[in-house]
Enzyme design. Sequence first.
Site, PDB file in Angstrom:
ATOM      1  N   SER A   1       7.984  -0.271   3.388  1.00 28.77           N
ATOM      2  CA  SER A   1       7.384   1.032   3.145  1.00 28.77           C
ATOM      3  C   SER A   1       6.736   1.488   4.431  1.00 28.77           C
ATOM      4  CB  SER A   1       6.322   0.904   2.042  1.00 28.77           C
ATOM      5  OG  SER A   1       5.453   2.008   2.010  1.00 28.77           O
TER       6      SER A   1
ATOM      7  N   TYR B   1      -0.893  -3.835  -2.090  1.00 31.30           N
ATOM      8  CA  TYR B   1       0.407  -3.290  -1.703  1.00 31.30           C
ATOM      9  C   TYR B   1       0.586  -3.322  -0.188  1.00 31.30           C
ATOM     10  CZ  TYR B   1       4.372  -0.011  -1.844  1.00 31.30           C
ATOM     11  OH  TYR B   1       5.610   0.580  -1.722  1.00 31.30           O
TER      12      TYR B   1
END
Length: 268
Positions: free
Chosen positions: A150, A163
């Site tokens: 990401s 995350y």
Amino acid sequence: MTAPTTPPGPVPRPVALDLGGRTALVTGAAGGIGRACTLRLAAAGAKVRAMDRDTAGLDTLSADAAGLPGSVEPFPLDLTDLDAAERAAAGTDIVVNNAGLQLVRSIEEFPPEVFHTVLTVMLEAPFRLIRGALPHMYGQGWGRIVNLSSVHGLRASAYKSAYVAAKHGLEGLSKTAALEGAPHGVTSNCVCPGYVRTPLVEKQIADQAAAHGITEDRVLTEVLLKDSALKRLIEPDEVAEAVAYLCTPQAGFVTGTSLVLDGGWTAH
């Protein structure tokens, strides 16, 4: 919850790719990016082990894949079962580590048990899947590892400690796999999208709205897309095209890197 209000991006025209005879494994395959990757690899001729704990979603995926040049084999599995995950990767030519989860909380309010689960699913499970796949890849002198990272694997955002930690760790794991795999014909790369139009992002919009005390539309424009030059969400099919390219023989010299699909976010 209503879908994000930005208009959808263009649907990419698939490039002709041939993965016939290859066996791929995709985690988090029942929806979002994982679903798009599964269908794209099957369209290129691969036999895909579609791994997810959502059995109903896997059944729908398998039905939707009917008639494609390759095939989709539903593989129900909870990735917190690390031993089973490693066994499931045996014999695969391509591993796409995609499964993920998200919780938006400040560090002092973040439940430790959730932090542990996020790291298990998004970092330890990819390690075990790679570990399970490498003997076969090394034996045949060819393999492709693609890790769905990401933009948060490259930079941080507040309220996303688990995350961000998992994605940063995945970047390092991917580079290590690239260095070890290079003498054996195995490449390892990350794909780093910005915000993708998926249920995970839709839930994140709701969580961010609650955290900031603003509407969901304002979260989209003022938080998620604030630093993006392209003011839209990226579509799962666009991400799947990048993943598919990295799985091809033509991408054999691309390894140890991160393909960034962030709409210009990190250009600032």
